[in-house]
Every structure is written in structure tokens, then in C-alpha cells.
Write an enzyme that holds these catalytic residues in place. Structure first.
Site, PDB file in Angstrom:
ATOM      1  N   ARG A   1      33.197  -6.813 -17.472  1.00  8.45           N
ATOM      2  CA  ARG A   1      32.571  -7.894 -18.218  1.00  8.45           C
ATOM      3  C   ARG A   1      33.665  -8.601 -19.008  1.00  8.45           C
ATOM      4  O   ARG A   1      34.635  -7.983 -19.452  1.00  8.45           O
ATOM      5  CB  ARG A   1      31.493  -7.362 -19.183  1.00  8.45           C
ATOM      6  CG  ARG A   1      30.251  -6.818 -18.497  1.00  8.45           C
ATOM      7  CD  ARG A   1      29.444  -7.932 -17.850  1.00  8.45           C
ATOM      8  NE  ARG A   1      28.170  -7.458 -17.320  1.00  8.45           N
ATOM      9  CZ  ARG A   1      27.982  -7.057 -16.068  1.00  8.45           C
ATOM     10  NH1 ARG A   1      29.024  -7.052 -15.223  1.00  8.45           N
ATOM     11  NH2 ARG A   1      26.789  -6.670 -15.642  1.00  8.45           N
TER      12      ARG A   1
ATOM     13  N   GLU B   1      31.357 -17.142 -20.285  1.00  8.33           N
ATOM     14  CA  GLU B   1      31.021 -17.250 -18.874  1.00  8.33           C
ATOM     15  C   GLU B   1      29.669 -17.942 -18.732  1.00  8.33           C
ATOM     16  O   GLU B   1      28.716 -17.543 -19.420  1.00  8.33           O
ATOM     17  CB  GLU B   1      30.972 -15.855 -18.261  1.00  8.33           C
ATOM     18  CG  GLU B   1      30.826 -15.835 -16.764  1.00  8.33           C
ATOM     19  CD  GLU B   1      30.890 -14.424 -16.195  1.00  8.33           C
ATOM     20  OE1 GLU B   1      29.927 -14.031 -15.511  1.00  8.33           O
ATOM     21  OE2 GLU B   1      31.876 -13.707 -16.450  1.00  8.33           O
TER      22      GLU B   1
ATOM     23  N   HIS C   1      32.668 -14.521 -10.983  1.00  6.13           N
ATOM     24  CA  HIS C   1      31.735 -13.389 -11.101  1.00  6.13           C
ATOM     25  C   HIS C   1      30.989 -13.174  -9.785  1.00  6.13           C
ATOM     26  O   HIS C   1      29.748 -13.223  -9.724  1.00  6.13           O
ATOM     27  CB  HIS C   1      30.749 -13.608 -12.249  1.00  6.13           C
ATOM     28  CG  HIS C   1      30.155 -12.323 -12.753  1.00  6.13           C
ATOM     29  ND1 HIS C   1      29.679 -12.174 -14.036  1.00  6.13           N
ATOM     30  CD2 HIS C   1      29.947 -11.122 -12.152  1.00  6.13           C
ATOM     31  CE1 HIS C   1      29.214 -10.945 -14.198  1.00  6.13           C
ATOM     32  NE2 HIS C   1      29.361 -10.290 -13.055  1.00  6.13           N
TER      33      HIS C   1
END
Length: 305
Positions: free
Chosen positions: A223, A251, A270
Site C-alpha cells: 500500500r 492514489e 495498482h
């Protein structure tokens, strides 16, 4: 008992279900029409918004809330008290592990730079760095961390693994997070796959980055908030470190953010668990959960409260 899946494709490909179980499509964008009958719900992959959690709380007989992701920290505060929460452990192990290796190779072998050369019509057969013999430290040793470690070992890398608690597992000595600062100096490739918790948020801070040797590579498939972004940007801007990132903080990465233009940086949006394996692996797990529901046996991957 109704089992809801977020997409019609999943229902169409599910196959036979046990007697007494009905499949239905529900994307959790609005209330479900038969809330008393829902026993198991698979959430969409990208799930957020307070109103959507409200719809989940309107299911009084919900037994299991199933996440398709390995990460679960975003869901824990919102799970109804009468339901269990399970994550997607096992779905994305291979996908994320192969991306971690791919990101490392792309950075060290300068694959992205060679593609830029190609676009410019430049033939520059320069020397790059090999992945073999690089000292790899994997931070996070769940199912995906183990898969990552195995793949880097297959690339002839010495691998050190770190998790929240020290132990021996899978024939490997697992070090604790507290050992990370002392191990950083002997790390050429730092791979992050730990869950995001209070303990791991900004685990990789300016001090830890400074402890890495010159030329070290940071690969983040965990993350974004596991890394102090400002500290990483400073190291990348100086040219001392490299990074290969599948996740960022913030993000999605906003326009104008320094990570769009920092040197020595490889970036993917991602996509670690976003391949053509995701649907069949998700269905495989859901079939096991539906069988457990029908038999009254324990569910898989349940997150302790």
C-alpha cells in the site's frame, strides 16, 4: 439462502450450487431487494463510500462479507457485528508476486528506458544491472510474501524475509519489523508487501531509506502509505535510490505529483492483482465459501476481530 456476486459474469461462470442456495447479482450501488435472505456477499474489488456500507448493514442475516482483495484494513470498521469478514487470500498471490519480480527487472535492466530509446529510434546497447545476486529483503510474509520470496530465490537472489513477528516458517528465518533498520544496509532490493496497519504506516521513512545502500531499489506492491512519499521523492530526486511502484500515496496519483517525473522510477497503476487470473481464482474461493455456507462449516480466510 442468497449469495450475491457483483457482476453477472461471475454468476454465469459459477456453476452448480448446493440445494437451498441461490445466486444473484448485486453491485451494492443501492439497497438489495430481498435483504432478509442474503447470507453471503462478495463485494466489488474497488469498494468505498459510506452509503454502500449502509446497504451491507441492511442485511440482518448476513453470515459472511467476502473481499476479493488480500488487503482488508479498509473494511474492518464497517463489518456488521453479526457477520464475519474474509479476505481474498490466495487469489492474487501469483499475480502480485510476478509483478514484484517484473518491476524489479524493469528497473534494474532498464526495460522502460530501452522502450523509450526504441520510440526515439536510438540503439544504445549499454550495460545494465542484473537481478541475480542482488540481496532482496521482503517485508511482509503472508501468502503473497512467501510467493514473492520464492520467485526471487528462483532468480538466484539471496532473500531475507520480515514480518510482524519473528519465527521460522517454510524453512526460512522470518525476522521481526524491529530488525528492518539493521538489515537495510545489506539490502539491494527492498520489496514491500505488508498489510497497511498502524504499525506499518510509513514504516519506510526517511531514516530507513537513508539506511539503504546507494543504488538500492524500493519495490512497493503493498500500500502506498507504507512508504513516506516525501522522503522517497527526495531520495529519487537525488538519484541515490530507485523505485518501482505499483501503489502510491496518494492514489490515484494526481496530475503534477512529483512521482510522475522523478528519475529512476517505474510506476504501474495498482494492477498487482488485476490479470485474467482474477476471475477464475475469485470463483474458486467463492465456490468453497458457498459450500461452507451450505454445510455449516467454517469459512476460509476469516479475519479475526
Amino acid at each position: 439462502m442468497i449469495v450475491t456476486l457483483p457482476f453477472a459474469e461471475l454468476v454465469d461462470r459459477f456453476g452448480p450450487v448446493p440445494d437451498g442456495v441461490e445466486l444473484d447479482v448485486w453491485d451494492v450501488e443501492g439497497p438489495y431487494g430481498r435483504p432478509d435472505e442474503v447470507a453471503l456477499t462478495l463485494l466489488p474489488f474497488y469498494f468505498g463510500g459510506r452509503h454502500r456500507w449502509q446497504y451491507v448493514h441492511e442485511l440482518p442475516n448476513l453470515r459472511l462479507l467476502q473481499l476479493p482483495s488480500a488487503g482488508y484494513e479498509h473494511a474492518v470498521p464497517h463489518v456488521p457485528e453479526h457477520a464475519e469478514l474474509a479476505n481474498g487470500r490466495g487469489i492474487h498471490d501469483d499475480e502480485t508476486a510476478e509483478l514484484a519480480v517484473g518491476l524489479a527487472l524493469t528497473s534494474l535492466r532498464e526495460i522502460a528506458a530501452f522502450q523509450s530509446d526504441r520510440a526515439a529510434g536510438v540503439w544504445d546497447a549499454r550495460q545494465t544491472r542484473s537481478l541475480a545476486d542482488r540481496r532482496v529483503t521482503v517485508v511482509g510474509y503472508g501468502a503473497i510474501g512467501a510467493a514473492i520470496a520464492t520467485r526471487f530465490e528462483a532468480m538466484r537472489c539471496p532473500v531475507t524475509v520480515i514480518a510482524r513477528t519473528a519465527r521460522e516458517q517454510d524453512g526460512r528465518q522470518v525476522h521481526a519489523f524491529g530488525d528492518l533498520p539493521s538489515l537495510a544496509a545489506d539490502t539491494d532490493v527492498l520489496v514491500l508487501i505488508t498489510p497497511l496497519t498502524d504499525e506499518t504506516e510509513r514504516l519506510v521513512d526517511s531514516d530507513l531509506l537513508a539506511a539503504l545502500p546507494d543504488g538500492a531499489l524500493v519495490v512497493n506492491v503493498a500500500r502506498g502509505k507504507v512508504v513516506d512519499t516525501d522522503a522517497l521523492v527526495a531520495e529519487l530526486t537525488s538519484g541515490r535510490l530507485s523505485a518501482a511502484l505499483d501503489v502510491t500515496d496518494p492514489e490515484p496519483l494526481p496530475a503534477g505529483h512529483p512521482l510522475w517525473t522523478t528519475p529512476n522510477t517505474v510506476l504501474t497503476p495498482h494492477v498487482g492483482g488485476n490479470t485474467d487470473l482474477s476471475v477464475p481464482r475469485t470463483l474458486e474461493l467463492m465456490r468453497q465459501q458457498v459450500t461452507a455456507l451450505a454445510e455449516g462449516s467454517p469459512f476460509r480466510n476469516v479475519i479475526p476481530r
